[in-house]
Motif scaffolding. Structure first.
Motif, PDB file in Angstrom:
ATOM      1  N   MET A 138      26.044  19.555  24.270  1.00  0.00           N
ATOM      2  CA  MET A 138      26.149  20.385  25.463  1.00  0.00           C
ATOM      3  C   MET A 138      25.908  19.558  26.713  1.00  0.00           C
ATOM      4  O   MET A 138      26.608  19.686  27.719  1.00  0.00           O
ATOM      5  N   GLU A 139      24.885  18.671  26.615  1.00  0.00           N
ATOM      6  CA  GLU A 139      24.580  17.834  27.774  1.00  0.00           C
ATOM      7  C   GLU A 139      25.752  16.921  28.097  1.00  0.00           C
ATOM      8  O   GLU A 139      26.082  16.705  29.263  1.00  0.00           O
TER       9      GLU A 139
ATOM     10  N   GLY B   3      28.882  17.551  27.460  1.00  0.00           N
ATOM     11  CA  GLY B   3      29.909  18.416  28.047  1.00  0.00           C
ATOM     12  C   GLY B   3      29.647  18.664  29.514  1.00  0.00           C
ATOM     13  O   GLY B   3      30.537  18.517  30.367  1.00  0.00           O
ATOM     14  N   VAL B   4      28.407  19.032  29.841  1.00  0.00           N
ATOM     15  CA  VAL B   4      28.065  19.310  31.238  1.00  0.00           C
ATOM     16  C   VAL B   4      28.216  18.036  32.062  1.00  0.00           C
ATOM     17  O   VAL B   4      28.694  18.059  33.203  1.00  0.00           O
TER      18      VAL B   4
ATOM     19  N   PHE C 165      31.816  17.540  32.816  1.00  0.00           N
ATOM     20  CA  PHE C 165      32.242  18.532  33.810  1.00  0.00           C
ATOM     21  C   PHE C 165      31.840  18.103  35.218  1.00  0.00           C
ATOM     22  O   PHE C 165      32.657  18.069  36.143  1.00  0.00           O
TER      23      PHE C 165
ATOM     24  N   ARG D 267      16.402  23.209  32.174  1.00  0.00           N
ATOM     25  CA  ARG D 267      16.866  23.454  30.802  1.00  0.00           C
ATOM     26  C   ARG D 267      17.700  24.741  30.724  1.00  0.00           C
ATOM     27  O   ARG D 267      18.696  24.809  30.042  1.00  0.00           O
TER      28      ARG D 267
ATOM     29  N   LEU E 253      21.348  24.521  31.616  1.00  0.00           N
ATOM     30  CA  LEU E 253      22.255  23.705  30.813  1.00  0.00           C
ATOM     31  C   LEU E 253      23.292  24.547  30.077  1.00  0.00           C
ATOM     32  O   LEU E 253      24.498  24.364  30.227  1.00  0.00           O
ATOM     33  N   TRP E 254      22.788  25.494  29.297  1.00  0.00           N
ATOM     34  CA  TRP E 254      23.683  26.320  28.491  1.00  0.00           C
ATOM     35  C   TRP E 254      24.642  27.102  29.369  1.00  0.00           C
ATOM     36  O   TRP E 254      25.825  27.254  29.063  1.00  0.00           O
TER      37      TRP E 254
ATOM     38  N   LEU F 144      25.673  26.317  32.471  1.00  0.00           N
ATOM     39  CA  LEU F 144      26.686  25.424  33.044  1.00  0.00           C
ATOM     40  C   LEU F 144      27.747  25.117  31.998  1.00  0.00           C
ATOM     41  O   LEU F 144      28.933  25.025  32.302  1.00  0.00           O
ATOM     42  N   TYR F 145      27.288  24.994  30.762  1.00  0.00           N
ATOM     43  CA  TYR F 145      28.236  24.704  29.690  1.00  0.00           C
ATOM     44  C   TYR F 145      29.221  25.862  29.527  1.00  0.00           C
ATOM     45  O   TYR F 145      30.439  25.682  29.568  1.00  0.00           O
TER      46      TYR F 145
ATOM     47  N   GLY G 177      31.034  26.493  33.163  1.00  0.00           N
ATOM     48  CA  GLY G 177      31.801  25.408  33.746  1.00  0.00           C
ATOM     49  C   GLY G 177      32.657  24.665  32.738  1.00  0.00           C
ATOM     50  O   GLY G 177      33.882  24.613  32.853  1.00  0.00           O
ATOM     51  N   VAL G 178      31.996  24.113  31.726  1.00  0.00           N
ATOM     52  CA  VAL G 178      32.706  23.232  30.800  1.00  0.00           C
ATOM     53  C   VAL G 178      33.814  23.997  30.068  1.00  0.00           C
ATOM     54  O   VAL G 178      34.931  23.503  29.929  1.00  0.00           O
TER      55      VAL G 178
END
Lengths: 157, 275, 262
Positions: free
Chosen positions: A7-8, A10-11, A14, C43, C46-47, C49-50, C53-54
């Motif tokens: 996930m990190e 991926g971010v 991005f 923290r 993170l999820w 943004l994923y 965004g991602v």
């Protein structure tokens, strides 16, 4: 649930892609070396008629873009348009008798200010005024004058 | 359950409701209730469906505001204390929702760890131990890595219970804990409620309409109907209550003071004629 | 009579709208108050943004490329008639950076991520997950809504920049690669016409405003949803429709404010 590492990453991708896109818009698409308001020095010039000149129209010398128009106003006492332009700091050797004209790029293109340097020893400083100006050529006036002169020629014969 | 009613010399009240009134729009759900929940006991609030039992729990938890009356929990008025005080109070209350309400994106372990992570700064090792202890108490230590969608309804409720006791609360509110469970699960939950109450000294408030189960584990029962308390006492007392209504409910009779028919115009009028 | 009925209906709808707007504003202020806590705990971001965004990258990238390529092709066929094919760069860049980038990104974002936000929060409400959090003395506005809100507000300008950049590359590919516009003219004309402040920054401000509004609508609809299956599905639809109206309306206002004088 995905693991945190993926996930990190991926971010990270991005954010990197976003910043790269911003950088491209700033550097490649727009001209970042172009100065903004506040940078550069300003000159003014008075014209009887500015035609289709607009704020942000280019200022050129010998075809090279050296600045742009930042403001246009109208002087009610002199019945003239006052054009303020910002010139990049590196072009600071414009003689005081520089001549400013409004030209059209191509027949129907955008209008710009063309400067022709004179021969004076002194240079224009920030806030200086270009005294010698030539107004825009307005197509309708040209055609009108042409027809008028043709008509008067005909009347003489 | 007679052994639990023997020493009532000094009644220590944990939750006290006085003149409570709550309306949802124009519909009055709770209409003047006085209820005392004794500390360290299992108290059940019982009544037919749709009589505002769950509403009562939300009022105790301070999620909703009553139009009149007061709720005191451990001496503090839930609806006049400021937000910080209310949150401090809530950390000492556990609530078991009917659905379990597990966080669907977190594993069983993380669900139980959630309140610990939010409210404490314990090292990971300690959290690990605490979570396993709580899961052991509900018999689901082996299910720690499952996701909520992989659990049966009964297991989800037990995980939710482990989560509710994660912060070692002084009281737990159970919202319809037996509804829709198979007999074995009902037995397990009954045992858990009693066990937590007796071994940890947690005050238990149950909201339910399951007469048999509730009678078996409660120390005190409040019967409510149409927003009012219609009777209270030990299960034994209520079984021989003089009230027709209480007897109807306790014995599950289809007709009585609560009519079988929803209020309607005359049957024949309805069928054959326009009145 | 019909006119009176109609007026009454109009009045009722207007009052209803105002009431909802008021609630949404109070809600926004509460969420904003929760943002400092989120910044202390990155923290949580993170999820979000994923997922916001991602996971939107693919649709934004592909749409940007397609829009850029089509713009390149269409503009070329028009411009070449006037012998102005070298203006392809500025025309495409200006339309993308000023308008199409921010607007289309916001619309796509609302469909891809906004609707998901609404459904997620609405279902958490319907399954008592928000209630149980409140009973655990954890504020769901702070713990659930604020990180999603922040992630959306941060993501949309980045996505819009990616959309515009990819679109310009798409137009470059079509114009320069396939149709034979001079590469030097493409870039230099673009640089002469596109202004960093007036165009790029204003486009960014636009997309930031759109991101805020789109995410605001999405999380509010979720939080305010009737906690049933039907309620959540209606709220999801409303998110997409209301966002579209809000974005298009705001775009007009912002364009008038930013570029009106030029």
């Amino acid at each position: 649930m995905m693991n945190v590492r993926a996930m990190e990453i991926g971010v990270g991708i991005f954010v990197a892609a976003g910043l790269a896109a911003l950088l491209m818009l700033a550097m490649r698409v727009s001209n970042v070396s172009d100065f903004s308001e506040g940078q550069g020095y300003t000159l003014t010039a008075r014209f009887d008629n500015i035609g289709g000149l607009k704020v942000r129209s280019p200022v050129r010398i010998g075809g090279v873009r050296i600045g742009r128009v930042t403001a246009i106003s109208y002087d009610e006492r002199a019945y003239q348009a006052v054009v303020t332009m910002a010139i990049q700091n590196k072009y600071d050797r414009l003689p005081t008798d520089t001549h400013a004209s409004i030209y059209t790029a191509g027949l129907l293109g955008e209008q710009y200010i063309g400067l022709e340097p004179g021969g004076a020893e002194k240079y224009l400083a920030n806030g200086g005024e270009i005294k010698q100006t030539q107004s825009a050529l307005v197509l309708e006036q040209l055609i009108g004058q042409f027809l008028f002169s043709k008509a008067s020629e005909g009347a003489k014969k | 359950m007679d052994n639990n009613t023997k020493n009532t010399g000094q009644v220590d009240t944990l939750v006290q409701m006085r003149g409570l009134r709550f309306a949802y729009g124009s519909r009055v759900i709770i209409d003047g209730m006085d209820i005392d929940i004794p500390r360290g006991k299992v108290t059940t609030i019982m009544g037919p469906s749709g009589t505002g039992k769950t509403t009562l729990l939300r009022l105790i938890g301070g999620q909703w505001r009553p139009q009149a009356g007061s709720v005191h929990v451990d001496g503090q008025n839930v609806h006049t204390v400021n937000r910080r005080e209310l949150y401090r109070l809530r950390k000492r209350m556990g609530m078991l929702f009917q659905s379990g309400a597990l966080f669907t994106h977190l594993s069983v372990f993380e669900n139980v760890a959630f309140p610990l992570r939010e409210h404490t700064r314990l090292p990971e090792q300690v959290i690990h131990h605490l979570v396993l202890m709580k899961l052991q108490a509900v018999g689901l230590r082996g299910a720690r890595d499952l996701m909520p969608t992989e659990l049966s309804g009964g297991m989800a409720r037990r995980v939710a219970l482990a989560r509710a006791i994660a912060l070692d609360p002084m009281m737990i509110m159970y919202d319809e804990p037996f509804t829709g469970q198979d007999p074995i699960t009902v037995g397990v939950i009954m045992q858990l409620i009693r066990l937590l109450n007796d071994s940890l000294g947690i005050t238990s408030i149950i909201v339910s309409h399951d007469v048999q189960e509730v009678s078996a584990i409660s120390d005190k029962i409040y019967m409510i109907s149409q927003g009012k308390v219609v009777g209270h006492g030990t299960p034994h007392d209520l079984g021989r209550s003089p009230s027709d209504w209480v007897r109807q409910f306790m014995n599950g009779l289809p007709d009585g003071p609560v009519p079988f028919q929803y209020p309607a115009p005359g049957y024949l009028d309805d069928l054959f004629g326009i009145a | 009579m019909i006119v009176v009925d109609w007026l009454q209906r109009l009045g009722r709808n207007a009052l209803f709208f105002l009431q909802r707007l008021g609630r949404a504003t109070v809600f926004l202020l509460q969420v904003l108050a929760g943002i400092p806590t989120i910044i202390m705990q990155p923290r949580l971001l993170l999820w979000e943004l994923y997922s916001v965004g991602v996971l939107s990258l693919a649709i934004i990238g592909i749409s940007g490329l397609a829009v850029g390529m089509v713009l390149g092709l269409q503009m070329y066929t028009t411009l070449v008639d006037f012998g102005a094919a070298q203006s392809l760069g500025p025309v495409v860049a200006l339309s993308l950076v000023r308008e199409l980038g921010p607007v289309l990104t916001a619309l796509l974002y609302s469909g891809r991520a906004g609707s998901a936000l609404t459904a997620e929060i609405g279902l958490m409400k319907a399954t008592d997950q928000l209630s149980v959090m409140e009973m655990m003395a954890v504020d769901p506005l702070c713990r659930v809504v604020a990180p999603r809100f922040l992630a959306g507000v941060v993501s949309v300008p980045l996505l819009a920049a990616i959309f515009s950049a990819v679109g310009i590359l798409g137009a470059y590919f079509v114009g320069v690669g396939l149709l034979g516009v001079d590469a030097g003219a493409f870039w230099s004309q673009m640089q002469a016409k596109v202004d960093l402040h007036a165009d790029v920054y204003n486009g960014l401000i636009k997309s930031a405003v759109f991101g805020l509004v789109a995410t605001w609508i999405a999380v509010f609809e979720g939080y305010d949803a009737v906690p049933t299956t039907e309620g959540v599905s209606r709220a999801t639809t409303r998110t997409v429709v209301h966002t579209a109206f809000a974005i298009l309306g705001l775009d007009f206002v912002l364009t008038a404010l930013m570029f009106g004088g030029i």
